[in-house]
Design a protein around this motif. Structure first.
Motif, mmCIF file in Angstrom:
data_model
loop_
_atom_site.group_PDB
_atom_site.id
_atom_site.type_symbol
_atom_site.label_atom_id
_atom_site.label_comp_id
_atom_site.label_asym_id
_atom_site.label_seq_id
_atom_site.Cartn_x
_atom_site.Cartn_y
_atom_site.Cartn_z
ATOM 1 N N VAL A 52 -102.571 32.390 49.227
ATOM 2 C CA VAL A 52 -102.616 32.780 50.635
ATOM 3 C C VAL A 52 -101.210 33.232 51.017
ATOM 4 C CG1 VAL A 52 -103.128 32.067 52.984
ATOM 5 C CG2 VAL A 52 -104.449 31.119 51.077
ATOM 6 N N ILE A 53 -101.073 34.499 51.393
ATOM 7 C CA ILE A 53 -99.759 35.095 51.645
ATOM 8 C C ILE A 53 -99.674 35.514 53.106
ATOM 9 C CG2 ILE A 53 -98.146 36.912 50.974
ATOM 10 C CD1 ILE A 53 -99.807 37.084 48.339
ATOM 11 N N GLY A 54 -98.654 35.056 53.787
ATOM 12 C CA GLY A 54 -98.487 35.392 55.188
ATOM 13 C C GLY A 54 -97.657 36.641 55.384
ATOM 14 N N GLY A 57 -106.514 40.510 59.133
ATOM 15 C CA GLY A 57 -105.578 40.388 60.247
ATOM 16 C C GLY A 57 -105.842 41.411 61.332
ATOM 17 N N GLU A 58 -105.582 41.008 62.565
ATOM 18 C CA GLU A 58 -105.658 41.913 63.717
ATOM 19 C C GLU A 58 -104.284 42.523 63.938
ATOM 20 O OE1 GLU A 58 -105.888 41.304 68.513
ATOM 21 O OE2 GLU A 58 -107.430 40.302 67.317
ATOM 22 N N LEU A 59 -104.256 43.791 64.321
ATOM 23 C CA LEU A 59 -102.983 44.465 64.588
ATOM 24 C C LEU A 59 -102.700 44.504 66.080
ATOM 25 C CD1 LEU A 59 -102.808 47.581 62.226
ATOM 26 C CD2 LEU A 59 -101.575 45.410 62.034
ATOM 27 N N GLY A 60 -101.454 44.184 66.419
ATOM 28 C CA GLY A 60 -101.011 44.419 67.774
ATOM 29 C C GLY A 60 -100.562 45.859 67.903
ATOM 30 N N LEU A 61 -100.434 46.339 69.112
ATOM 31 C CA LEU A 61 -99.999 47.722 69.310
ATOM 32 C C LEU A 61 -98.594 47.959 68.772
ATOM 33 C CD1 LEU A 61 -101.331 48.405 72.929
ATOM 34 C CD2 LEU A 61 -102.432 48.909 70.743
ATOM 35 N N ASP A 62 -97.830 46.888 68.612
ATOM 36 C CA ASP A 62 -96.471 47.004 68.084
ATOM 37 C C ASP A 62 -96.423 46.867 66.566
ATOM 38 O OD1 ASP A 62 -97.183 44.367 67.920
ATOM 39 O OD2 ASP A 62 -95.346 43.575 68.834
ATOM 40 N N GLY A 63 -97.583 46.729 65.927
ATOM 41 C CA GLY A 63 -97.628 46.600 64.476
ATOM 42 C C GLY A 63 -97.591 45.166 63.982
ATOM 43 N N ALA A 64 -97.513 44.189 64.895
ATOM 44 C CA ALA A 64 -97.537 42.788 64.484
ATOM 45 C C ALA A 64 -98.925 42.424 63.970
ATOM 46 C CB ALA A 64 -97.151 41.881 65.650
ATOM 47 N N VAL A 65 -98.990 41.534 62.991
ATOM 48 C CA VAL A 65 -100.270 41.045 62.465
ATOM 49 C C VAL A 65 -100.611 39.749 63.188
ATOM 50 C CG1 VAL A 65 -101.524 40.276 60.431
ATOM 51 C CG2 VAL A 65 -99.872 42.127 60.232
ATOM 52 N N ARG A 66 -101.727 39.750 63.905
ATOM 53 C CA ARG A 66 -102.122 38.613 64.711
ATOM 54 C C ARG A 66 -103.345 37.934 64.118
ATOM 55 N NH1 ARG A 66 -101.759 41.660 70.534
ATOM 56 N NH2 ARG A 66 -103.813 42.358 69.831
ATOM 57 N N THR A 67 -103.583 36.704 64.545
ATOM 58 C CA THR A 67 -104.678 35.901 64.001
ATOM 59 C C THR A 67 -106.000 36.278 64.667
ATOM 60 O OG1 THR A 67 -103.155 34.069 63.617
ATOM 61 C CG2 THR A 67 -105.515 33.570 63.577
ATOM 62 N N ALA A 78 -98.805 35.589 59.263
ATOM 63 C CA ALA A 78 -97.815 34.578 58.856
ATOM 64 C C ALA A 78 -97.938 33.300 59.676
ATOM 65 C CB ALA A 78 -96.405 35.161 58.974
ATOM 66 N N ASP A 79 -98.265 33.435 60.955
ATOM 67 C CA ASP A 79 -98.346 32.261 61.824
ATOM 68 C C ASP A 79 -99.532 31.365 61.491
ATOM 69 O OD1 ASP A 79 -96.124 33.166 63.134
ATOM 70 O OD2 ASP A 79 -97.227 34.036 64.829
ATOM 71 N N ALA A 80 -100.476 31.860 60.699
ATOM 72 C CA ALA A 80 -101.700 31.106 60.445
ATOM 73 C C ALA A 80 -101.880 30.713 58.983
ATOM 74 C CB ALA A 80 -102.909 31.923 60.908
ATOM 75 N N VAL A 81 -100.817 30.852 58.190
ATOM 76 C CA VAL A 81 -100.927 30.513 56.769
ATOM 77 C C VAL A 81 -101.394 29.074 56.575
ATOM 78 C CG1 VAL A 81 -99.597 30.159 54.658
ATOM 79 C CG2 VAL A 81 -99.288 32.237 55.971
ATOM 80 N N ASP A 82 -100.861 28.153 57.369
ATOM 81 C CA ASP A 82 -101.204 26.741 57.202
ATOM 82 C C ASP A 82 -102.647 26.434 57.607
ATOM 83 O OD1 ASP A 82 -98.679 26.181 56.277
ATOM 84 O OD2 ASP A 82 -97.885 25.659 58.256
ATOM 85 N N ASP A 83 -103.303 27.362 58.262
ATOM 86 C CA ASP A 83 -104.687 27.141 58.674
ATOM 87 C C ASP A 83 -105.684 27.535 57.588
ATOM 88 O OD1 ASP A 83 -103.713 26.344 61.133
ATOM 89 O OD2 ASP A 83 -103.869 28.372 61.993
ATOM 90 N N VAL A 84 -105.191 28.131 56.500
ATOM 91 C CA VAL A 84 -106.079 28.601 55.428
ATOM 92 C C VAL A 84 -105.765 27.823 54.163
ATOM 93 C CG1 VAL A 84 -106.827 30.595 54.085
ATOM 94 C CG2 VAL A 84 -106.127 30.893 56.465
ATOM 95 N N ASP A 85 -106.761 27.157 53.624
ATOM 96 C CA ASP A 85 -106.577 26.359 52.417
ATOM 97 C C ASP A 85 -107.678 26.715 51.433
ATOM 98 O OD1 ASP A 85 -105.787 24.555 50.548
ATOM 99 O OD2 ASP A 85 -106.486 22.774 51.640
#
Length: 294
Positions: free
Chosen positions: A256-258, A210-220, A243-250
């Motif tokens: 797979v934990i978001g 995961g990529e981190l945003g400056l606010d600590g959010a985990v981005r795709t 979390a926003d990309a859980v459905d993209d990983v199978d």
């Protein structure tokens, strides 16, 4: 994730001041393995130490603490004293047996390959160095990781922090500029474990992507699906992804934990919630039947 010390001897560059009966530690860091880079660092550090009326040492040890004890032994012999104290951010006296600063390692992956991310927190001037990243993105990675940690309510370690990214396969690809941000989450978590701010839950079969945003959010990050597949191919039984990309990983047989933020990921790694315990809210494939570790 593990905090076991790395085996083998490592050369360290240590600067400080001998005050006759005590050694005031200024900085300690692993010496570069490249001869040219090592010579440059030694020259620069030597000038700084000389200008401040200090000294430079190059001891070897399995850990930074062993190297510091070697300096104390040398100073005791030089002064003819039975005891020599060490001062700095903490008292690392010669009778200390436990490691105040540690290391940690975690599995990660980018769209290019699977990687191991290792971090160490060493006594010395606060700094953050990352090896194994392209020069073009090293600075931005450090900025995202540091800001993400602080804005997640965590304290950035007041230590010399070193992180290294290495391919898990012997001839694996290096990190590309486009894929480097996928390592942010693994870097942040390994740094905090090395600094002792979160428990060292040992999950060698969990990969963080995961990529981190400056606010600590985990981005795709770019190539998330390929990164997760690479981690699974290296034996990961669970992967943490945005979390926003859980459905993209199978992935067959892999949980797979978001996670929406670094804070949420740290809760998992702190054992407040277990990454291999099936839950309907977190698992994309709760029917995988993977047992909980405990």
């Amino acid at each position: 994730m593990s905090t076991e010390a790395t085996t083998g001897q490592t050369e360290f560059i240590v600067s400080g001041k001998d005050t006759w009966g005590a050694f005031t530690l200024w900085d300690v860091c692993p010496a570069p393995t490249d001869p040219t880079r090592r010579a440059i660092v030694l020259e620069e550090a030597g000038v700084e130490a000389f200008d401040a009326f200090g000294e430079l040492f190059t001891p070897s040890g399995a850990t930074a603490q062993e190297a510091l004890h070697e300096i104390l032994r040398e100073l005791r012999e030089r002064a003819g004293l039975d005891h020599y104290a060490m001062r700095g951010g903490r008292d690392l006296g010669p009778t200390l047996t436990s490691e105040l600063y540690g290391g940690a390692g975690v599995a990660a992956a980018t769209k290019d390959a699977a990687f191991g991310v290792a971090a160490s927190a060493l006594p010395g001037v606060p700094s953050f160095h990352v090896r194994g990243l392209p020069d073009r993105c090293a600075a931005s990675t450090r900025d995202r990781v540091r800001a993400g940690v602080i804005n997640s309510g965590r304290r950035w370690p007041m230590a010399s922090v070193w992180a290294e990214v290495t391919p898990l396969e012997p001839d694996g690809k290096g990190v590309s500029v486009a894929g480097a941000s996928a390592l942010d989450l693994a870097l942040a978590c390994s740094v905090l474990v090395a600094a002792g701010q979160i428990p060292c839950g040992c999950w060698p079969d969990v990969a963080l992507i995961g990529e981190l945003g400056l606010d600590g959010a985990v981005r795709t990050p770019k190539g998330l699906a390929e990164a997760a597949q690479g981690a699974a191919a290296q034996g990961a039984r669970a992967v943490l992804v945005p979390a926003d990309a859980v459905d993209d990983v199978d992935l067959a047989g892999v949980r797979v934990i978001g996670v929406a933020s670094l804070h949420e990921a740290l809760e998992l790694l702190s054992d407040e919630r277990h990454p291999l315990r099936p839950t309907a809210a977190d698992a994309h494939n709760p029917g995988s039947g993977l047992p909980a570790r405990g």
